[in-house]
Scaffold this motif. Sequence first.
Motif, short mmCIF file in Angstrom:
data_model
loop_
_atom_site.label_atom_id
_atom_site.label_comp_id
_atom_site.label_asym_id
_atom_site.label_seq_id
_atom_site.Cartn_x
_atom_site.Cartn_y
_atom_site.Cartn_z
N GLY A 45 44.84 47.28 40.14
CA GLY A 45 43.96 47.42 41.43
C GLY A 45 45.27 47.25 42.50
O GLY A 45 46.47 47.23 42.42
N SER A 80 38.98 46.44 43.51
CA SER A 80 37.56 46.88 43.38
C SER A 80 37.54 47.18 41.68
O SER A 80 37.18 46.22 40.99
CB SER A 80 37.30 48.11 44.05
OG SER A 80 38.29 48.87 43.61
N GLU A 81 37.41 48.43 41.36
CA GLU A 81 37.25 48.57 40.01
C GLU A 81 38.44 48.39 38.81
O GLU A 81 39.37 49.25 38.89
CB GLU A 81 36.48 50.08 39.73
CG GLU A 81 35.31 50.41 40.52
CD GLU A 81 34.06 49.46 40.27
OE1 GLU A 81 34.22 49.06 38.76
OE2 GLU A 81 33.25 48.96 40.86
N ASP A 109 31.89 37.55 43.96
CA ASP A 109 32.61 39.02 43.85
C ASP A 109 34.11 38.85 42.95
O ASP A 109 34.46 39.67 42.39
CB ASP A 109 32.87 39.84 45.26
CG ASP A 109 31.55 40.25 45.98
OD1 ASP A 109 30.71 40.76 45.23
OD2 ASP A 109 31.54 40.69 46.98
N ARG A 144 34.99 40.42 39.28
CA ARG A 144 36.12 41.27 38.81
C ARG A 144 36.92 40.53 37.81
O ARG A 144 37.08 41.23 37.04
CB ARG A 144 36.94 41.25 40.23
CG ARG A 144 36.56 42.32 41.29
CD ARG A 144 37.70 42.57 42.30
NE ARG A 144 37.87 41.36 43.13
CZ ARG A 144 37.02 41.42 44.29
NH1 ARG A 144 35.98 42.26 44.64
NH2 ARG A 144 36.91 40.08 45.18
#
Length: 384
Positions: free
Chosen positions: A123, A128-129, A164, A168
């Motif tokens: 990351g 994020s992904e 969030d 993750r």
Amino acid sequence: MNQIVDYELFEVPPRWLFLRVETADGTVGWGEPVVEGRSHTVRAAVEELMDDYLLGEPANSIEDHWQTMYRGGFYRGGPVLMSAIAGIDQALWDIKGKSLGAPVYELLGGAARDSIRVYQWIGGDRPSEVAEEATQKVDAGFSALKMNATEELERVDTPATVDDAVDRLRNVREAVGDDIDIGVDFHGRATKPMAKRLAKALEPYDPMFIEEPVLPEHNDALPDIAAHTTIPIATGERMYSRWDFKQIFENGAVDVIQPDLSHAGGITEVKKIASMAEAYDVALAPHCPLGPIALASCIQIDACTPNALIQEQSLNIHYNETSDVLDYLEDPSVFEYEDGHVSIPDAPGLGIDIDEEYVREQSQKTVDWHNPVWRHEDGSVAEW
């Protein structure tokens, strides 16, 4: 008597400053004195120290040189001066090792291990992904990863922001399983109340550590944060001397310290910090999102430090968009990673050969790296 006769500084991509020191017999030592985003300032400090204290002096008196550079000025410490000292110190140890035909760790007591485990960043600044990237790194042989926890945070942020961060980490944990360690870097972006909430929320997914849960100026809050979690707490990349670390050793809240070999006074000082940590049952994991000279210096300390846990390294990190760690080495195989470890080198000095021609070529490029300035929705400055 092998005197210091010359030095040169090279600012090179992506955001590094290299120091070349030469002695009367032609021996060359390399150091990496830099504060990321403040390279011009550190460059001036290195020039001041070299010109005032080191040119014409014998290269082998490293401890005396360290004391002179640190205590010779009435105003001491801080990132700029300690980073300047650090890079000079690295170069002097490189010279000493080369002069004696031995790796630096042999001069510091000898190896305590054959290799050191490394972790790989996943990351970027704004995570994020990361689950897919985590899987790729594990498939490449890494057994430990590190990721940023959040983007910018309000002083007291929403439940959605915490969710969030949890999502993750959960996604990465589910992707790689329980045999892989995952460090989570708060990057000093969290206030004390948010650090407590995040630590509690992330705990079910067993991070290897939470890093810099609060800024070092708020280290007095670490015992309170530690009381809210069983996750090991790591900090230290923005701490520059053994005196800076004294408080956190005494309050018992930190489990892993992360001094930076290019910021915390170099090899001489970090070896002392590591020995202090050992007395408090605290592990060492040197901070190193930097270049090959800084990494080589870290590995020399890891080699002879029994409480060394794991080593950060910056291969393919999100900062290295134009040049990477291996590009500046004549023999990149010295940093080959096998089963998530790097072997302890046996070459003299720092154990690496810098490609001087490539350094000189790259130093002709314009380097102007500064970290971004983040802002909250109301326009106020946020921690990056």
